[in-house]
Motif scaffolding. Structure first.
Motif, PDB file in Angstrom:
ATOM      1  N   SER A  44     -22.525  35.257  -6.388  1.00 45.69           N
ATOM      2  CA  SER A  44     -21.847  36.028  -7.258  1.00 45.69           C
ATOM      3  C   SER A  44     -21.027  37.094  -6.542  1.00 45.69           C
ATOM      4  O   SER A  44     -21.326  37.516  -5.513  1.00 45.69           O
ATOM      5  N   SER A  58     -25.200  43.485 -21.696  1.00 40.51           N
ATOM      6  CA  SER A  58     -26.402  42.425 -22.034  1.00 40.51           C
ATOM      7  C   SER A  58     -27.507  42.845 -22.627  1.00 40.51           C
ATOM      8  O   SER A  58     -28.327  42.585 -23.707  1.00 40.51           O
ATOM      9  N   SER A 195     -25.463  36.816 -24.329  1.00 37.41           N
ATOM     10  CA  SER A 195     -26.816  37.332 -24.355  1.00 37.41           C
ATOM     11  C   SER A 195     -27.574  37.228 -25.680  1.00 37.41           C
ATOM     12  O   SER A 195     -28.574  37.141 -25.859  1.00 37.41           O
ATOM     13  N   ILE A 224     -22.294  35.263 -15.775  1.00 31.11           N
ATOM     14  CA  ILE A 224     -23.425  34.523 -16.213  1.00 31.11           C
ATOM     15  C   ILE A 224     -24.517  34.188 -14.945  1.00 31.11           C
ATOM     16  O   ILE A 224     -25.574  34.562 -15.394  1.00 31.11           O
ATOM     17  N   THR A 225     -23.967  34.414 -13.793  1.00 33.22           N
ATOM     18  CA  THR A 225     -25.139  34.251 -12.673  1.00 33.22           C
ATOM     19  C   THR A 225     -25.998  35.342 -12.883  1.00 33.22           C
ATOM     20  O   THR A 225     -27.048  35.496 -12.575  1.00 33.22           O
ATOM     21  N   LEU A 228     -28.301  35.999 -15.403  1.00 32.79           N
ATOM     22  CA  LEU A 228     -29.348  34.796 -15.655  1.00 32.79           C
ATOM     23  C   LEU A 228     -30.687  35.497 -15.486  1.00 32.79           C
ATOM     24  O   LEU A 228     -31.866  35.073 -16.571  1.00 32.79           O
ATOM     25  N   TYR A 233     -32.918  31.083 -18.879  1.00 33.33           N
ATOM     26  CA  TYR A 233     -32.031  29.759 -18.628  1.00 33.33           C
ATOM     27  C   TYR A 233     -31.475  28.953 -19.729  1.00 33.33           C
ATOM     28  O   TYR A 233     -30.298  28.619 -19.495  1.00 33.33           O
ATOM     29  N   ARG A 235     -30.007  30.414 -22.456  1.00 33.17           N
ATOM     30  CA  ARG A 235     -28.692  31.127 -22.921  1.00 33.17           C
ATOM     31  C   ARG A 235     -27.789  30.868 -21.652  1.00 33.17           C
ATOM     32  O   ARG A 235     -26.509  30.907 -21.868  1.00 33.17           O
ATOM     33  N   THR A 236     -28.342  30.960 -20.483  1.00 30.74           N
ATOM     34  CA  THR A 236     -27.413  30.900 -19.233  1.00 30.74           C
ATOM     35  C   THR A 236     -26.743  29.437 -19.242  1.00 30.74           C
ATOM     36  O   THR A 236     -25.663  29.250 -19.063  1.00 30.74           O
ATOM     37  N   VAL A 240     -22.644  28.339 -19.690  1.00 35.82           N
ATOM     38  CA  VAL A 240     -21.972  27.662 -18.576  1.00 35.82           C
ATOM     39  C   VAL A 240     -21.364  26.556 -19.222  1.00 35.82           C
ATOM     40  O   VAL A 240     -19.985  26.147 -19.186  1.00 35.82           O
TER      41      VAL A 240
END
Length: 252
Positions: A44, A58, A195, A224-225, A228, A233, A235-236, A240
């Motif tokens: 990131s 979030s 989130s 997003i990164t 996380l 995972y 929702r991540t 994406v």
């Protein structure tokens, strides 16, 4: 034990702090800190202030009050201002709803009082009851185009008020405020929507809105990164996919 990089990044947010979980759950803290505060950050490019801002947004969306209050302290430690923190909380109201945000208003005030920060903070409103609708409509056009205009023109009479609310309340009451710029507000909104889950059409709309106000696809992926470790995972990966749907990578 967390590795040196993870410990350094953690100490930047929480100087001279000894975590209770580090004493009771040292193996877990080592795994989490090494991942969240080292490995993830290698992928990131967000500066630490923006990273903390989207994390606060979030945590509000997910109703994580205790972690939110801890991260308010971290945000203050890295230079996020009290006004910016309050604006993050206010920005959450039209997306998460006051029912979810109310405790975070009180939680923020609790942390501020503990830190000797005077409340209320400086006012940031730029509208009046007479101007909020027009200014809100002008703002929504800048950010998302003519979507609300189309709703106002085509919605059935018993639904037209929702378009009016988007103009005068969502954008007129909140996006017109100072303290945080419009581009940052859009990134915060994106962070909240991915989130909370269950808002895929709105996520796609705000991916497009972010792109419209100058936020790159890479920055959205960076958001997003860094989220996380906090959102998990499912929702991540959904986030994406939604970003890729709206902003597909160019081939060739």
């Amino acid at each position: 034990m967390p590795n040196k990089t993870a410990q350094k990044n953690h100490d930047e947010m929480f100087p001279n702090h000894v975590s209770t979980l580090k004493q009771t759950d040292p193996e877990f803290i080592a795994v989490f800190d090494n991942f969240a505060f080292d490995e993830v950050l290698q992928h990131s490019h967000l500066d630490v202030k923006l990273r903390l801002k989207v994390t606060l947004a979030s945590l509000i969306a997910m109703q994580c009050l205790n972690e939110y209050k801890a991260m308010v302290t971290a945000a203050l430690n890295v230079g996020v201002t009290p006004v910016e923190i309050k604006e993050i909380v206010y920005q959450a109201v039209p997306y998460a709803g006051l029912g979810k945000v109310f405790d975070f208003l009180n939680g923020t005030n609790d942390v501020f009082r503990e830190k000797g920060i005077q409340v209320p903070v400086a006012p940031q409103s730029t509208t009046t009851p007479e101007t909020r609708a027009d200014k809100g409509l002008a703002t929504v056009r800048q950010i998302v185009g003519d979507g609300v205009d189309k709703m106002l023109a085509t919605a059935p009479a018993n639904q037209k008020h929702f378009a009016t609310f988007l103009a005068d309340n969502c954008f007129g009451d909140y996006y017109t405020r100072t303290g945080i710029d419009q581009q940052t507000r859009e990134m915060l909104t994106f962070a909240m929507l991915i989130s909370m889950g269950g808002a895929d059409p709105q996520v796609k709309g705000h991916v497009a809105a972010n792109h419209h106000v100058g936020t790159s696809k890479q920055t959205l992926l960076d958001i997003i990164t860094v989220l996380l470790p906090f959102i998990g995972y499912p929702r991540t990966l959904t986030a994406v996919n939604l970003v890729n749907d709206v902003l597909p990578d160019k081939e060739g």
